[in-house]
Design a protein around this motif. Structure first.
Motif, PDB file in Angstrom:
ATOM      1  N   ALA B 365       0.711  -1.153   0.134  1.00 27.98           N
ATOM      2  CA  ALA B 365      -0.204  -0.093   0.097  1.00 27.98           C
ATOM      3  C   ALA B 365       0.778   1.250  -0.032  1.00 27.98           C
ATOM      4  O   ALA B 365       0.458   2.440   0.106  1.00 27.98           O
ATOM      5  CB  ALA B 365      -0.912   0.045   1.065  1.00 27.98           C
ATOM      6  N   LEU B 366       2.039   0.964  -0.246  1.00 26.33           N
ATOM      7  CA  LEU B 366       3.020   2.362  -0.033  1.00 26.33           C
ATOM      8  C   LEU B 366       3.060   3.152   1.051  1.00 26.33           C
ATOM      9  O   LEU B 366       2.704   4.185   1.018  1.00 26.33           O
ATOM     10  CB  LEU B 366       2.832   3.293  -1.328  1.00 26.33           C
ATOM     11  CG  LEU B 366       4.078   4.084  -1.596  1.00 26.33           C
ATOM     12  CD1 LEU B 366       5.531   3.083  -1.953  1.00 26.33           C
ATOM     13  CD2 LEU B 366       3.833   4.863  -2.714  1.00 26.33           C
ATOM     14  N   VAL B 367       2.722   2.619   2.207  1.00 29.84           N
ATOM     15  CA  VAL B 367       2.377   3.272   3.551  1.00 29.84           C
ATOM     16  C   VAL B 367       3.909   3.554   4.143  1.00 29.84           C
ATOM     17  O   VAL B 367       4.670   2.668   4.273  1.00 29.84           O
ATOM     18  CB  VAL B 367       1.488   2.553   4.388  1.00 29.84           C
ATOM     19  CG1 VAL B 367       1.413   3.198   5.950  1.00 29.84           C
ATOM     20  CG2 VAL B 367       0.188   2.436   3.989  1.00 29.84           C
ATOM     21  N   GLY B 368       4.182   4.624   4.284  1.00 26.88           N
ATOM     22  CA  GLY B 368       5.333   4.839   5.231  1.00 26.88           C
ATOM     23  C   GLY B 368       5.077   5.423   6.374  1.00 26.88           C
ATOM     24  O   GLY B 368       4.092   5.102   7.052  1.00 26.88           O
ATOM     25  N   PRO B 380      11.110   3.470   3.877  1.00 24.18           N
ATOM     26  CA  PRO B 380       9.817   2.766   4.642  1.00 24.18           C
ATOM     27  C   PRO B 380       9.835   3.237   6.102  1.00 24.18           C
ATOM     28  O   PRO B 380      10.872   3.828   6.613  1.00 24.18           O
ATOM     29  CB  PRO B 380      10.186   1.337   4.684  1.00 24.18           C
ATOM     30  CG  PRO B 380      11.569   1.292   4.475  1.00 24.18           C
ATOM     31  CD  PRO B 380      11.929   2.640   3.696  1.00 24.18           C
ATOM     32  N   LYS B 381       8.621   3.125   6.681  1.00 27.77           N
ATOM     33  CA  LYS B 381       8.592   3.235   8.194  1.00 27.77           C
ATOM     34  C   LYS B 381       9.494   2.391   8.843  1.00 27.77           C
ATOM     35  O   LYS B 381       9.812   1.266   8.487  1.00 27.77           O
ATOM     36  CB  LYS B 381       7.159   2.644   8.428  1.00 27.77           C
ATOM     37  CG  LYS B 381       6.655   3.219  10.093  1.00 27.77           C
ATOM     38  CD  LYS B 381       5.278   2.651  10.033  1.00 27.77           C
ATOM     39  CE  LYS B 381       4.971   2.608  11.456  1.00 27.77           C
ATOM     40  NZ  LYS B 381       3.225   1.976  11.594  1.00 27.77           N
ATOM     41  N   THR B 382      10.158   3.002  10.011  1.00 31.51           N
ATOM     42  CA  THR B 382      11.474   2.342  10.540  1.00 31.51           C
ATOM     43  C   THR B 382      11.225   2.620  12.225  1.00 31.51           C
ATOM     44  O   THR B 382      10.542   3.506  12.562  1.00 31.51           O
ATOM     45  CB  THR B 382      12.733   2.550  10.077  1.00 31.51           C
ATOM     46  OG1 THR B 382      12.883   4.247  10.214  1.00 31.51           O
ATOM     47  CG2 THR B 382      13.024   2.094   8.752  1.00 31.51           C
ATOM     48  N   GLU B 383      11.699   1.718  12.959  1.00 28.40           N
ATOM     49  CA  GLU B 383      11.676   1.930  14.352  1.00 28.40           C
ATOM     50  C   GLU B 383      12.462   3.315  14.975  1.00 28.40           C
ATOM     51  O   GLU B 383      11.579   4.097  15.567  1.00 28.40           O
ATOM     52  CB  GLU B 383      12.497   0.967  15.043  1.00 28.40           C
ATOM     53  CG  GLU B 383      12.084  -0.482  15.125  1.00 28.40           C
ATOM     54  CD  GLU B 383      10.721  -0.444  16.192  1.00 28.40           C
ATOM     55  OE1 GLU B 383       9.544  -0.170  15.664  1.00 28.40           O
ATOM     56  OE2 GLU B 383      10.851  -1.030  17.098  1.00 28.40           O
ATOM     57  N   MET B 384      13.530   3.831  14.167  1.00 29.27           N
ATOM     58  CA  MET B 384      14.336   5.003  14.550  1.00 29.27           C
ATOM     59  C   MET B 384      14.216   6.057  13.294  1.00 29.27           C
ATOM     60  O   MET B 384      14.332   5.595  12.308  1.00 29.27           O
ATOM     61  CB  MET B 384      15.579   4.559  14.940  1.00 29.27           C
ATOM     62  CG  MET B 384      16.497   5.964  15.586  1.00 29.27           C
ATOM     63  SD  MET B 384      17.923   5.706  15.640  1.00 29.27           S
ATOM     64  CE  MET B 384      17.831   4.630  17.190  1.00 29.27           C
ATOM     65  N   SER B 385      13.675   6.988  13.767  1.00 30.25           N
ATOM     66  CA  SER B 385      13.306   8.226  12.606  1.00 30.25           C
ATOM     67  C   SER B 385      14.707   8.600  11.821  1.00 30.25           C
ATOM     68  O   SER B 385      15.832   8.621  12.656  1.00 30.25           O
ATOM     69  CB  SER B 385      13.003   9.449  13.346  1.00 30.25           C
ATOM     70  OG  SER B 385      12.906  10.396  12.438  1.00 30.25           O
TER      71      SER B 385
END
Lengths: 401, 481
Positions: B365-368, B380-385
């Motif tokens: 879904a290309l959710v970041g 992508p979305k990650t644990e650390m910014s």
């Protein structure tokens, strides 16, 4: 800042195999070829070696994992051998391991050897490989030229350089390296080319044509390091010292964050600033005598001239066209032919660059010897792709520099 | 008569490549291949029924809150997976919540109309809103009449009881195992029987009668039908059926045969989507489909028809066109031509299914992610910014990027890496409002890309794992439309 590595470690000996399509040689034979030259140059007994580092990038395809291939090729007797992989910066990474071991006092003599046997893979260019489970789901399985070619689009856009001007400057980079490589008996590619040939060559990844891309080679290079005190105690004079050794690794800012514009190497800029500070260099354009940079592609070398703070931002292409980096220019770059023509056996390249700088500093570079005696020589070894990479810089120099 | 349920939104998708039928005819003339004129819509190597259905759904849902969707139903005879829910793939790509129903249907050229009837019944009975998608990507034999007549396309309808734009009047179904053509499970190409028999005994008798009977059951005179949808790719047949039912041939809807080709089971709803673009309040639509019997659906356009429009609709997609006369490329992309793909094509595209599951929102879904502390957007979305000034940990919230415009930051056209459609174009793109991605480009002219160009993300096949019969999807950037 940390106290740094400056003048703590001396190069005792170096060697480099002939790079190229070594169809008749196995990996261990190439390692031995580089090692024999280095150990003879060092003038020591192999038993003096306390620890060794092997740099290889495509281990899964050819030489296999671990430090064992090096331990076996050189029959190193029960010393610790560590395999390191840091993309195309693996060679300098191996050198860093050896230098740090000596600087720490944990080893008196350490060996670094980089090797790669790419011509057994069957590919023209680098083999396709995975970049990890998650990357393969999100990322682009592009070729190396495709990844680096993108620099050109952003560079043109950022600095308002016309496509033709930039292509001509890129051609100059390659023509210069071919001219240099022709004088190097160990180089893979030894034929000079013209600007027209470079500009009209078949397109590999726009705007990079065939001659904008470096050779993919078999090869190995080796360094043996120790402390300056030990080197002198063994009768070595004219020491080549490690002046700086810096590595910068992308943490994802370029690829995922905001701010990087795609036209340069963030890591190289960081590593260069630290390396000059470590070496005590305040004006690199004036103080550095020779450059060996990671010219995997012509555009990489061009923007690296800016990232190393040699050329002003947006003006590197002009310095290139002015001949500033030619063999007879103010600051020769790739006087040995570079990755472009010496060749690029990935893991060996970083050490090959230091090998050339070492020879030049000692006045042993033969036909391609820089007339004006060099004092500081910089090598830059880069792995990955513009938006995610490892950049390493090694500065070596004479003991009194 | 049922009332209150109907279509609340509609959309379509037609692939950008339109293959000139004259090129097909020319290539196959030596073999006695059929003649043809006009274009055939041809999906790219990185498209399948699921990706096309996703684009049709996005076209349909442009102005709709996706949270209202209770179920995704997909109808096709050429869906990529026999056992992995294709509607589920569409659901993931649309970033719908997990509490969503899904249903795949296939097996007949009238599967989409039969499924639509079921959707009307379901929605009427439960009040649910159903997203019905349909697409077809056929693999007819080279030099066949079916190759000449067919095309790839998808359509999407939102079925519900609120804000209906075309209300259901009635339906009529006939089932008879009349085998005009068939395709065994696992086979790619159809086997067709003689066209004249199919016309006289099948279309005219079975379908013609069904239309007459449906009108009678709904007590509607043929003359009152404003739009007659007869998705039959046989010359003269729609006119014959119109005459038989007392419907004016002027009511016949555009067959889209010269621009798309017959999109199989998706064709009835594709034609319906085109009709809805120009339908006026109070008009009557008769939608039919043929396949081992016939379906007939009667709809009445409501006065809400003008309140919603698809993003592009059939007409918009038709205008978004890249003309092609490259029949060999088409054959290669359909697997009919074993070109030497070289060593780089040997790369193992095995997908780690647990990793795909963990990253399903990102890949499908290309959710970041957006940092709740600093507002930094990343993919992508990650644990650390990734934010250099604040590497906050576990602060990222889902941030969908698929519908956000992006701009080209860097690009290349790579002739070295393997692609079924070289050169592979890709580059870093930056999303409006933050976030960036090195993305493959699709539907692009390699000579016409520039830094700063606006792009729109599209759901596509990323890689096909031929060894294991799997494909993984991701989002690619296309020139904005």
């Amino acid at each position: 800042m940390a106290r740094g590595i400056r003048d703590k470690v001396a190069i005792l000996g170096m060697g480099c195999a002939k790079f190229g399509e070594r169809w008749d040689k196995d990996e261990d034979q190439l390692m031995l070829e580089a090692y024999e030259e280095a150990i003879a140059d060092a003038g020591i007994d192999p038993s003096e070696i306390d620890a060794a580092w092997l740099g290889a990038a495509f281990d899964a395809i050819n030489i296999g994992p671990s430090g064992i291939p090096l331990a076996m090729a050189l029959r190193l007797d029960n010393v610790g051998v560590t395999k390191v992989e840091n993309y195309c910066a693996s060679g300098t990474e191996a050198f860093r391991g050896a230098v740090y071991a000596v600087a720490s006092g944990a080893a008196d003599v350490a060996l670094a050897l980089g090797a790669e046997k790419l011509k057994d893979t069957g590919y023209g260019g680098l083999p396709v490989r995975t970049r990890g489970t998650n990357y393969d789901m999100f990322g682009v399985t592009g070729s190396a030229p495709g990844n680096f070619a993108q620099l050109a689009s952003a560079y043109r856009s950022q600095h308002g350089v016309g496509a033709d001007d930039l292509k001509r400057a890129m051609a100059h980079v390659s023509v210069k390296s071919h001219a240099n490589g022709a004088k190097n008996p160990k180089a893979h590619l030894r034929k000079p080319i013209t600007v027209e040939q470079a500009m009209e060559a078949p397109m590999i990844a726009a705007p990079l044509g065939l001659y904008d891309c470096c050779g993919v080679s078999d090869g190995a290079a080796c360094a043996i390091v120790t402390t300056p005190e030990i080197a002198r105690s063994w009768g070595k004079t004219d020491l080549v010292m490690v002046k700086a050794l810096q590595l910068a690794t992308s943490n994802g800012w370029e690829m995922q964050g905001n701010g990087w514009n795609g036209s340069y190497f963030h890591t190289t800029r960081q590593a260069a600033t630290k390396a000059y500070e470590e070496a005590g260099i305040t004006n690199p354009r004036e103080q550095i005598s020779l450059l060996e940079v990671h010219d995997c592609f012509s555009i990489t070398e061009l923007v690296t001239m800016e990232d190393l703070h040699i050329s002003k931002e947006g003006e590197g292409w002009k310095d290139v066209l002015d001949g500033f980096f030619d063999a007879d220019g103010a600051l020769p770059c790739q006087i040995d032919g570079g990755l472009k023509c010496f060749g690029h056996p990935i893991g060996a390249s970083g050490i090959r660059m230091i090998y050339e700088n070492y020879l030049q500093l000692l006045g042993r570079a033969g036909e391609r010897q820089r007339k004006e005696p060099p004092r500081f020589a910089l090598s830059h070894n880069l792995g990955g792709m513009p938006n995610q990479n490892v950049s390493s810089i090694a500065i070596v120099g004479l003991a009194d520099a | 008569m049922m009332a209150g349920v109907g279509i609340t939104a509609y959309g379509a998708y037609v692939p950008i490549t339109r293959l000139d039928r004259a090129a097909i005819a020319k290539a196959n003339a030596w073999f006695g291949g059929p003649r043809g004129k006009g274009d055939k819509a041809v999906s790219g190597w990185d498209e399948d029924v699921c990706t096309m259905a996703v684009e049709a759904a996005r076209d349909c849902l442009e102005n709709f809150d996706r949270a209202q969707i209770d179920a995704v139903w997909l109808a096709s005879t050429t869906a990529p997976f026999a056992d992995r829910q294709n509607a589920g793939i569409v659901k993931e790509a649309l970033n719908l919540g997990d509490v969503t129903g899904a249903l795949d249907a296939g097996g007949s050229q009238r599967v989409a109309t039969s499924q639509l009837m079921a959707a009307f019944g379901m929605s009427k009975g439960t009040g649910q809103t159903i997203l019905q998608v349909t697409g077809e990507r056929t693999q007819p034999k080279p030099a066949s009449a079916r190759e000449m007549s067919s095309g790839d396309a998808a359509a999407a309808l939102l079925v519900g009881t609120k804000d209906v734009i075309a209300e259901l009047i009635g339906t009529h179904s006939v089932t008879a195992d009349f085998v005009d053509h068939f395709r065994e499970a696992g086979s790619q190409a159809d086997y067709d029987w003689e066209a004249r028999w199919v016309r006289d005994e099948g279309y005219v008798k079975i379908m013609g009668d069904a239309i007459v009977d449906a009108l009678a059951a709904c007590r509607i005179e043929g003359g009152l039908v404003d739009h007659l949808i007869v998705p039959i790719a046989a010359r003269g047949v729609p006119e014959m059926l119109a005459r038989k039912a007392g419907i004016s041939p002027n009511a016949l809807a555009d067959q889209l045969d010269g621009s798309v080709g017959h999109a199989g089971a998706a064709h009835p709803l594709l034609m319906l989507a085109a009709v809805l673009e120009k339908a006026k309040p109070g008009e009557t639509i008769l939608l039919s489909a043929f396949g081992q019997g016939a379906d007939v659906i009667l709809l009445r356009v409501t006065d809400r028809i003008g309140t919603t429009r698809p993003r592009l609709g059939v007409s918009g997609w038709l205008a978004r066109k890249q003309a092609s006369d490259n029949y060999l490329k088409y054959l290669f992309h359909r697997g009919h031509l074993a070109l030497d793909r070289g060593m780089r094509a040997e790369h193992d595209e095995k997908t780690a299914l647990p990793a795909m599951w963990r990253q399903r929102k990102g890949t499908m879904a290309l959710v970041g992610g957006k940092c709740s502390k600093t507002g930094t957007v990343q993919f992508p979305k990650t644990e650390m910014s990734v934010n250099s000034n604040d590497h906050a940990i576990r602060t990222q919230e889902d941030y969908p990027l698929a519908e956000i415009p992006a701009r080209v930051m860097t690009y290349t056209a790579d002739s070295l890496t393997y692609s079924p459609d070289p050169p592979t174009c890709y580059g870093n793109v930056e999303f409006e409002g933050g976030g960036r991605l090195m993305a493959e480009f699709t539907d692009v002219d390699p000579q016409a890309i520039e830094v700063g160009d606006e792009m729109r993300m599209m759901f596509r096949i990323k890689a096909i794992d031929e060894k294991r019969g799997f494909r993984r999807y991701f989002w690619k950037a296309a020139p904005a439309f």
